[in-house]
Design a protein around this motif. Structure first.
Motif, PDB file in Angstrom:
ATOM      1  N   LYS A   2       0.853  -1.191   0.000  1.00  0.00           N
ATOM      2  CA  LYS A   2       0.000   0.000   0.000  1.00  0.00           C
ATOM      3  C   LYS A   2       0.884   1.234   0.000  1.00  0.00           C
ATOM      4  N   ARG A  37      -4.127   0.706   9.556  1.00  0.00           N
ATOM      5  CA  ARG A  37      -5.319   0.468   8.738  1.00  0.00           C
ATOM      6  C   ARG A  37      -5.053   0.910   7.311  1.00  0.00           C
ATOM      7  N   THR A  38      -5.739   0.257   6.406  1.00  0.00           N
ATOM      8  CA  THR A  38      -5.765   0.760   5.039  1.00  0.00           C
ATOM      9  C   THR A  38      -6.929   1.744   4.949  1.00  0.00           C
ATOM     10  N   HIS A  39      -6.966   2.501   3.895  1.00  0.00           N
ATOM     11  CA  HIS A  39      -8.068   3.437   3.685  1.00  0.00           C
ATOM     12  C   HIS A  39      -9.413   2.700   3.700  1.00  0.00           C
ATOM     13  N   ASP A  40      -9.470   1.548   3.050  1.00  0.00           N
ATOM     14  CA  ASP A  40     -10.724   0.803   2.942  1.00  0.00           C
ATOM     15  C   ASP A  40     -11.203   0.237   4.283  1.00  0.00           C
ATOM     16  N   GLN A  41     -10.326   0.045   5.225  1.00  0.00           N
ATOM     17  CA  GLN A  41     -10.693  -0.512   6.526  1.00  0.00           C
ATOM     18  C   GLN A  41     -11.080   0.554   7.548  1.00  0.00           C
ATOM     19  N   LYS A  43     -13.223   3.240   8.030  1.00  0.00           N
ATOM     20  CA  LYS A  43     -14.584   3.543   8.522  1.00  0.00           C
ATOM     21  C   LYS A  43     -15.147   2.420   9.392  1.00  0.00           C
ATOM     22  N   ARG A  44     -14.935   1.180   8.998  1.00  0.00           N
ATOM     23  CA  ARG A  44     -15.447   0.058   9.790  1.00  0.00           C
ATOM     24  C   ARG A  44     -14.768  -0.016  11.151  1.00  0.00           C
ATOM     25  N   GLU A  86     -10.077 -11.118   5.823  1.00  0.00           N
ATOM     26  CA  GLU A  86      -9.400  -9.850   5.545  1.00  0.00           C
ATOM     27  C   GLU A  86      -8.137  -9.721   6.396  1.00  0.00           C
ATOM     28  N   TYR A  88      -5.126  -7.365   8.109  1.00  0.00           N
ATOM     29  CA  TYR A  88      -4.928  -6.033   8.664  1.00  0.00           C
ATOM     30  C   TYR A  88      -3.436  -5.776   8.841  1.00  0.00           C
ATOM     31  N   ASP A 111     -13.472  10.909   2.465  1.00  0.00           N
ATOM     32  CA  ASP A 111     -13.687   9.504   2.138  1.00  0.00           C
ATOM     33  C   ASP A 111     -13.243   9.195   0.711  1.00  0.00           C
ATOM     34  N   ALA A 113      -9.487   7.875  -1.367  1.00  0.00           N
ATOM     35  CA  ALA A 113      -8.092   7.475  -1.196  1.00  0.00           C
ATOM     36  C   ALA A 113      -7.164   8.575  -1.705  1.00  0.00           C
TER      37      ALA A 113
END
Length: 135
Positions: A2, A37-41, A43-44, A86, A88, A111, A113
């Motif tokens: 990443k 965290r990655t960007h996609d992770q 918010k969760r 997934e 992390y 929101d 990347a």
């Protein structure tokens, strides 16, 4: 790899980030690694672990500038809304603060990347966290 990773901190951690060459949050001692965290992770993770994200900050890290490799692993516990397959990002060392390219308030993080070219440009400069502390 990443092109950037995120680390979530409370406002109280900003002083340590700004004054030390290395950052070692409590998770490094208690769990053996720093949660990234990655960007996609993002918010969760925030929704699950931080019900009131008002005082959260995001440390934006350039993995290529870390002194050690980031390890991607599955979570040992099953969490709601998380795929058990997934992986992390975890960092098993104190974080060299030279790898930090920016720190932003979670509420200001958009929101979308950050493009690799922007990360490459920002990683050429040392972000001054002290400016953020005096706002």
């Amino acid at each position: 790899m990443k092109h950037y990773l995120l680390h979530i901190v409370q406002k109280s951690a900003l002083n340590e980030l700004s004054t030390n060459a290395e950052y070692a949050p409590s998770s490094l001692q208690t769990e053996g690694f720093i949660h990234l965290r990655t960007h996609d992770q993002l918010k969760r993770v925030v929704a699950l672990f931080y019900p009131d994200p008002g005082e959260l900050y995001l440390v934006i890290i350039a993995p290529a500038q870390l002194q050690h490799s980031v390890v991607y692993e599955r979570s040992p516990q099953l969490l709601p809304d998380f795929a058990h397959t997934e992986e992390y990002p975890h960092y098993y060392h104190a974080l060299n603060t030279q790898a930090i390219i920016d720190v932003v308030e979670y509420s200001a993080y958009q929101d979308f990347a950050i493009p690799p070219a922007v990360i490459d440009l920002l990683s050429q400069y040392r972000f001054n966290i002290r400016l953020l502390l005096h706002q």
